[in-house]
Design a protein around this motif. Structure first.
Motif, PDB file in Angstrom:
ATOM      1  N   HIS A 132       0.987  -1.392   0.100  1.00 15.37           N
ATOM      2  CA  HIS A 132       0.005   0.040   0.067  1.00 15.37           C
ATOM      3  C   HIS A 132       0.865   1.302   0.027  1.00 15.37           C
ATOM      4  O   HIS A 132       0.566   2.257  -0.845  1.00 15.37           O
ATOM      5  CB  HIS A 132      -0.812  -0.163   1.275  1.00 15.37           C
ATOM      6  N   HIS A 136       1.456   4.205  -3.248  1.00 15.87           N
ATOM      7  CA  HIS A 136       1.302   5.857  -2.996  1.00 15.87           C
ATOM      8  C   HIS A 136       2.438   6.472  -3.564  1.00 15.87           C
ATOM      9  O   HIS A 136       2.262   7.498  -4.298  1.00 15.87           O
ATOM     10  CB  HIS A 136       1.171   6.079  -1.393  1.00 15.87           C
ATOM     11  N   PHE A 190      -3.974  11.474   2.406  1.00 15.63           N
ATOM     12  CA  PHE A 190      -4.143  11.247   1.292  1.00 15.63           C
ATOM     13  C   PHE A 190      -5.690  11.314   0.838  1.00 15.63           C
ATOM     14  O   PHE A 190      -6.583  11.186   1.901  1.00 15.63           O
ATOM     15  CB  PHE A 190      -3.875   9.694   0.920  1.00 15.63           C
ATOM     16  N   GLU A 195      -6.297   6.609  -1.657  1.00 13.44           N
ATOM     17  CA  GLU A 195      -6.339   5.637  -0.757  1.00 13.44           C
ATOM     18  C   GLU A 195      -7.048   4.281  -1.419  1.00 13.44           C
ATOM     19  O   GLU A 195      -6.141   3.119  -1.263  1.00 13.44           O
ATOM     20  CB  GLU A 195      -7.251   5.863   0.448  1.00 13.44           C
ATOM     21  N   GLU A 233      -2.454   8.501   8.133  1.00  8.63           N
ATOM     22  CA  GLU A 233      -2.276   7.425   7.218  1.00  8.63           C
ATOM     23  C   GLU A 233      -3.352   6.437   7.416  1.00  8.63           C
ATOM     24  O   GLU A 233      -3.955   6.202   6.552  1.00  8.63           O
ATOM     25  CB  GLU A 233      -0.975   7.304   6.659  1.00  8.63           C
TER      26      GLU A 233
HETATM   27 ZN    ZN Z   1      -2.682   5.120   2.308  1.00  8.92          ZN
END
Ligand code: ZN
Length: 264
Positions: A132, A136, A190, A195, A233
């Motif tokens: 993940h 990003h 974000f 996301e 986050e």
């Molecule tokens: Zn994230």
């Protein structure tokens, strides 16, 4: 009458137009989304490397033990399928049991805090986290966030000082843009679509790297159950936990195809 301040901002806007021409348009891997940002990759990577050094210099870094070895193995395997030839990958485990977080700065500078290990539970769970975060960075989400910030700040501080490399401003900006905001006192989470996109790309990467993608919905359920005290986050309320798990299930057949295509 022109003050020197307005001349300065005229030069900044010229810089913006030049940067837009060079770095404006990109296609995000896996999802194929067209994105644009004003931060050239080499600039973002330099800012990422500088901010990474800063964070590590202020942290207790773990360099041995089973958690460290697992983190290095997961990171290298995901980096190997992320196809970023201009990245110089680095992976660090930071000893901080109270920080349930991880990040990847532009250029492939990855850090995992020991506080997320109990939620990750195993190498597949850690692959969800690192996939993940790497997603990003690969999707240049932070550069999109920084572009938003620069649009607000261009008339004030000026682009030169913010993009000038090893400055306090550029460090704070890149850290905030990649979910390390708590450390620098700037919150820049974000967006919802970023996301979701990081979940999607991360799921495909972990499958390609030979990890079990079915751990992804399980990991996010554990993260939701874990509750408060999380940094931006992972505190993010979007996608909502239910939507997140549903989306991951929707992408699961694609992840399974990718895993088979990669020989797993
Ligand atoms: Zn994230």
């Amino acid at each position: 009458m022109h003050s020197s301040g307005s001349l300065r901002s005229h030069r900044s806007w010229g810089w913006v137009l030049l940067a837009f021409t060079i770095a404006g348009c990109a296609t995000v891997p896996v999802t194929g989304r067209k994105s644009f940002n004003l931060i050239p990759d080499n600039q973002a990577n330099a800012m990422g490397a500088d901010a990474y050094r800063q964070v590590l210099s202020e942290s207790k870094v773990v360099t041995s033990g089973p958690e460290y070895r697992m983190m290095m193995d997961v990171g290298r395997r995901i980096a190997a399928v992320a196809d970023q030839p201009d990245y110089q990958w680095e992976f660090s485990l930071i000893d901080d049991p109270n920080t349930v977080n991880a990040f990847c700065l532009p250029g492939g500078k990855v850090a995992v805090y020991t506080g997320i290990m109990p939620v990750a539970q195993n190498e597949d769970g850690l692959a969800v986290v690192m996939g993940h975060e790497i997603a990003h960075a690969v999707a240049r989400h932070g550069s999109e966030r920084m572009t938003d910030q620069l649009a607000l700040q261009v008339a004030g501080a000026g682009l030169e000082s913010l993009l000038g490399g090893a400055s306090e401003g550029s460090r704070s900006l890149v850290l905030a843009a990649y979910g390390v905001g708590a450390q620098v006192g700037v919150l820049l989470p974000f967006g919802r679509s970023q996301e979701s996109e990081a979940d999607h790309i991360g799921l495909i990467y972990m499958a390609r790297a030979g990890f079990d993608p079915h751990e992804a919905p399980r990991f996010w359920e554990r993260m939701t159950a874990q509750g408060g005290g999380r940094p931006p986050e992972f505190l993010s309320t979007h996608p909502s936990p239910e939507n997140r798990v549903k989306q991951l299930q929707d992408w699961m057949p694609e992840a399974e195809r990718e895993a088979r295509a990669a020989g797993h």
